[in-house]
Write a protein that holds these residues in place. Structure first.
Motif, PDB file in Angstrom:
ATOM      1  N   GLY A  67     -52.691 -18.745  25.379  1.00  0.00           N
ATOM      2  CA  GLY A  67     -53.717 -18.834  26.415  1.00  0.00           C
ATOM      3  C   GLY A  67     -53.202 -19.431  27.708  1.00  0.00           C
ATOM      4  O   GLY A  67     -53.983 -19.739  28.610  1.00  0.00           O
ATOM      5  N   ASN A  68     -51.879 -19.586  27.823  1.00  0.00           N
ATOM      6  CA  ASN A  68     -51.275 -20.165  29.028  1.00  0.00           C
ATOM      7  C   ASN A  68     -50.229 -19.220  29.612  1.00  0.00           C
ATOM      8  O   ASN A  68     -49.659 -18.387  28.901  1.00  0.00           O
ATOM      9  CB  ASN A  68     -50.600 -21.505  28.705  1.00  0.00           C
ATOM     10  N   PHE A  69     -49.968 -19.383  30.905  1.00  0.00           N
ATOM     11  CA  PHE A  69     -48.950 -18.568  31.556  1.00  0.00           C
ATOM     12  C   PHE A  69     -47.551 -19.027  31.146  1.00  0.00           C
ATOM     13  O   PHE A  69     -47.313 -20.211  30.893  1.00  0.00           O
ATOM     14  CB  PHE A  69     -49.097 -18.638  33.077  1.00  0.00           C
ATOM     15  N   TYR A  70     -46.639 -18.076  31.112  1.00  0.00           N
ATOM     16  CA  TYR A  70     -45.256 -18.334  30.696  1.00  0.00           C
ATOM     17  C   TYR A  70     -44.558 -19.304  31.641  1.00  0.00           C
ATOM     18  O   TYR A  70     -43.699 -20.084  31.221  1.00  0.00           O
ATOM     19  CB  TYR A  70     -44.498 -17.002  30.633  1.00  0.00           C
ATOM     20  N   CYS A  71     -44.939 -19.292  32.931  1.00  0.00           N
ATOM     21  CA  CYS A  71     -44.266 -20.142  33.923  1.00  0.00           C
ATOM     22  C   CYS A  71     -44.391 -21.632  33.594  1.00  0.00           C
ATOM     23  O   CYS A  71     -43.588 -22.439  34.052  1.00  0.00           O
ATOM     24  CB  CYS A  71     -44.807 -19.863  35.323  1.00  0.00           C
ATOM     25  N   ARG A  72     -45.378 -22.006  32.788  1.00  0.00           N
ATOM     26  CA  ARG A  72     -45.543 -23.416  32.410  1.00  0.00           C
ATOM     27  C   ARG A  72     -44.473 -23.863  31.415  1.00  0.00           C
ATOM     28  O   ARG A  72     -44.217 -25.060  31.268  1.00  0.00           O
ATOM     29  CB  ARG A  72     -46.922 -23.642  31.791  1.00  0.00           C
ATOM     30  N   TYR A  73     -43.884 -22.900  30.714  1.00  0.00           N
ATOM     31  CA  TYR A  73     -42.906 -23.221  29.672  1.00  0.00           C
ATOM     32  C   TYR A  73     -41.487 -22.813  30.058  1.00  0.00           C
ATOM     33  O   TYR A  73     -40.519 -23.363  29.537  1.00  0.00           O
ATOM     34  CB  TYR A  73     -43.273 -22.505  28.359  1.00  0.00           C
ATOM     35  N   ALA A  74     -41.362 -21.821  30.933  1.00  0.00           N
ATOM     36  CA  ALA A  74     -40.044 -21.275  31.273  1.00  0.00           C
ATOM     37  C   ALA A  74     -39.180 -22.329  31.964  1.00  0.00           C
ATOM     38  O   ALA A  74     -39.657 -23.100  32.791  1.00  0.00           O
ATOM     39  CB  ALA A  74     -40.207 -20.063  32.178  1.00  0.00           C
ATOM     40  N   THR A  75     -37.910 -22.360  31.636  1.00  0.00           N
ATOM     41  CA  THR A  75     -36.968 -23.283  32.279  1.00  0.00           C
ATOM     42  C   THR A  75     -35.915 -22.472  33.034  1.00  0.00           C
ATOM     43  O   THR A  75     -35.940 -22.401  34.263  1.00  0.00           O
ATOM     44  CB  THR A  75     -36.309 -24.193  31.226  1.00  0.00           C
ATOM     45  N   GLU A  76     -35.000 -21.852  32.287  1.00  0.00           N
ATOM     46  CA  GLU A  76     -33.972 -21.032  32.933  1.00  0.00           C
ATOM     47  C   GLU A  76     -34.587 -19.820  33.632  1.00  0.00           C
ATOM     48  O   GLU A  76     -34.186 -19.456  34.738  1.00  0.00           O
ATOM     49  CB  GLU A  76     -32.948 -20.571  31.893  1.00  0.00           C
ATOM     50  N   ASP A  77     -35.564 -19.185  32.971  1.00  0.00           N
ATOM     51  CA  ASP A  77     -36.189 -17.993  33.555  1.00  0.00           C
ATOM     52  C   ASP A  77     -36.923 -18.308  34.855  1.00  0.00           C
ATOM     53  O   ASP A  77     -37.034 -17.456  35.737  1.00  0.00           O
ATOM     54  CB  ASP A  77     -37.171 -17.363  32.556  1.00  0.00           C
ATOM     55  N   LYS A  78     -37.428 -19.524  34.983  1.00  0.00           N
ATOM     56  CA  LYS A  78     -38.171 -19.887  36.189  1.00  0.00           C
ATOM     57  C   LYS A  78     -37.265 -19.867  37.415  1.00  0.00           C
ATOM     58  O   LYS A  78     -37.692 -19.522  38.519  1.00  0.00           O
ATOM     59  CB  LYS A  78     -38.807 -21.264  36.019  1.00  0.00           C
ATOM     60  N   GLU A  79     -36.007 -20.233  37.219  1.00  0.00           N
ATOM     61  CA  GLU A  79     -35.040 -20.186  38.320  1.00  0.00           C
ATOM     62  C   GLU A  79     -34.594 -18.752  38.588  1.00  0.00           C
ATOM     63  O   GLU A  79     -34.276 -18.381  39.713  1.00  0.00           O
ATOM     64  CB  GLU A  79     -33.825 -21.047  37.970  1.00  0.00           C
ATOM     65  N   ARG A  80     -34.623 -17.942  37.550  1.00  0.00           N
ATOM     66  CA  ARG A  80     -34.128 -16.569  37.651  1.00  0.00           C
ATOM     67  C   ARG A  80     -35.153 -15.618  38.264  1.00  0.00           C
ATOM     68  O   ARG A  80     -34.794 -14.698  39.002  1.00  0.00           O
ATOM     69  CB  ARG A  80     -33.748 -16.085  36.246  1.00  0.00           C
ATOM     70  N   TYR A  81     -36.434 -15.831  37.933  1.00  0.00           N
ATOM     71  CA  TYR A  81     -37.477 -14.899  38.367  1.00  0.00           C
ATOM     72  C   TYR A  81     -38.436 -15.565  39.360  1.00  0.00           C
ATOM     73  O   TYR A  81     -39.135 -16.520  38.998  1.00  0.00           O
ATOM     74  CB  TYR A  81     -38.292 -14.405  37.170  1.00  0.00           C
TER      75      TYR A  81
END
Length: 455
Positions: free
Chosen positions: A395-409
């Motif tokens: 029920g939450n967006f992925y951006c709250r959990y992403a670490t490496e992907d947040k810098e990539r995307y």
């Protein structure tokens, strides 16, 4: 009375009638009454009967909301009027007189007795467009295998659109006109319903008809039918095709042929997934809820893709054929039985065995993209799946959990960026599902839509 005050206060009407008639309950009770009836801008039909006198001696109050009602009468202008499939909302009694408020699904109004039917005009909600004729007031469409349709703006179109956009509301903005000498009336509703789904995709908001009028060869309205069973939704601003781009709008609507259709007719699952996607764009709903709904829309697209392939004898869902997997399943069960001694645990593992033969979600999406000739980077598919999984399962967006992907995307900058990425991804899938090639609005940027070309 309270109901009369509410009806008089309501300024949300598009048509209003008053007169006298007979109200009939499904349990056999009948009432002579005076009435006022109107259709609101969202399509709902309200009916209020006052000074109701029972035509039978024994009166028993029905359970409101459970008793159906119908009505026949005459308006003050001598029009014949009838209501179908009514639902009682409220009954108030004073001595022998009663006031009864109902909602009706259908309201029929016969203005003139005339069989010479020349045109039918459908009242269309929330459609914004720029016409190609008559100083941009009329948009003409030449649909494949059907008659020419004219979509004509109402006189107060500009004011209505400003109101709709400002207050995120519902109102009739235009009328779709069919010439009945070119198309049978029985066919017009089906043609229009299919067109309305294409129009809804193009504008990213639910577009619907809520009434139609029949005109004779002297351009005089001879009858009118109001319908409250047509689902309307508040305005959403997520246009997939720019309303100012007349050419792209015409290309999309005139050539719209959904991949999941039969003889230019939308199959029901396709209609359902379009409605699901439109619900993902409605304002005033939690972003996480809308994001999860986008995931559901993709599930529906995937399911339609699988079932369509099945009709052609192609199994897109499984890796191995059912026969081959059954052979493999026997060997796997032997291994499990040897390694797992607890009977209950073995039973649970056996239940999950079929899942290892199913093709991964991202593979199915990639296959679907190839099927509709939509060129997409595999990275984008993988990102969509990650976003979808988090929304559906947590029920939450992925951006709250992403670490490496947040810098990539950059799409994972924040919740709104991620939501708009999901919206844009499915927008393009829907446009390509209709075989569209041309200009569209890319909503993946938080700074606003950018016009791009879909090839």
């Amino acid at each position: 009375m309270i109901e009369e005050d509410i009806l008089e206060y309501c300024n949300n009407k598009i048509y209003e009638y008053s007169g006298t008639g007979e109200l009939l309950f499904e349990d056999g009770q009948k009432f002579d009454c005076e009435f006022v009836a109107f259709q609101m801008k969202n399509g709902k039909i309200l009916f209020h009967a006052k000074r109701c006198r029972s035509k039978i001696q024994q009166y028993s109050s029905p359970k409101k909301g459970y008793c159906r009602a119908s009505f026949v009468g005459v308006t003050d202008k001598k029009y014949k009027i009838s209501g179908e499939n009514g639902l009682i909302i409220h009954i108030e009694s004073v001595n022998d007189e009663r006031s009864i408020t109902c909602s009706f699904e259908i309201l029929n109004v016969q203005i003139l007795e005339n069989e010479n039917k020349r045109e039918v005009h459908f009242g269309i909600t929330n459609f914004e467009f720029t016409g190609n004729e008559c100083n941009e007031r009329i948009l003409t469409l030449n649909l494949k295998e059907s008659a020419r349709i004219s979509i004509q703006k109402l006189q107060a179109y500009k004011k209505i659109m400003r109101w709709i956009k400002t207050f995120r509301s519902i109102d009739v903005t235009c009328e779709a006109i069919f010439n009945l000498s070119e198309e049978k009336f029985e066919n017009t509703i089906e043609i229009l319903d299919n067109l309305l789904y294409a129009m809804s995709i193009a504008r990213g908001t639910k577009i619907q008809w809520i009434y139609y009028e029949i005109f004779d060869d002297k351009e005089i309205c001879i009858s009118r039918v109001h319908s409250s069973s047509r689902v309307t939704k508040v305005y959403s601003s997520y246009n997939l095709i720019d309303p100012k781009d007349t050419n792209s709008t015409k290309i999309f609507l005139e050539n719209a042929k959904p991949i999941f259709g039969e003889k230019n007719k939308l199959v029901e699952p396709m209609r359902e997934l379009i409605d699901s996607h439109l619900d993902s764009l409605i304002p005033g709903v939690y972003l996480e809820t809308k994001g999860a709904n986008l995931g559901i829309t993709m599930e529906m697209l995937k399911e339609s893709f699988i079932r369509t392939a099945e009709k052609d004898g192609i199994n897109k869902e499984n890796i191995l054929t059912e026969e081959k997997f059954k052979e493999l399943e026997k060997s796997i069960k032997k291994c499990i039985k040897f390694e797992v001694k607890e009977k209950e645990k073995r039973a649970l593992m056996y239940k999950n065995l079929k899942s290892i033969n199913r093709r991964p979600f991202n593979t199915l999406i990639s296959d679907f993209c190839k099927e509709i000739n939509f060129e997409v980077n595999e990275d984008q598919v993988q990102l969509f799946v990650k976003c979808r999984n988090k929304l559906v399962h947590t029920g939450n967006f992925y951006c709250r959990y992403a670490t490496e992907d947040k810098e990539r995307y950059p799409q994972l900058k924040d919740e709104l960026s991620e939501y708009r990425f999901l919206v844009d991804f499915i927008n393009k899938l829907l446009l390509k599902s209709y075989g569209y090639k041309g200009f569209y609005l890319d909503w993946s940027s938080t700074e606003g839509p950018v016009c791009k070309e879909l090839v």
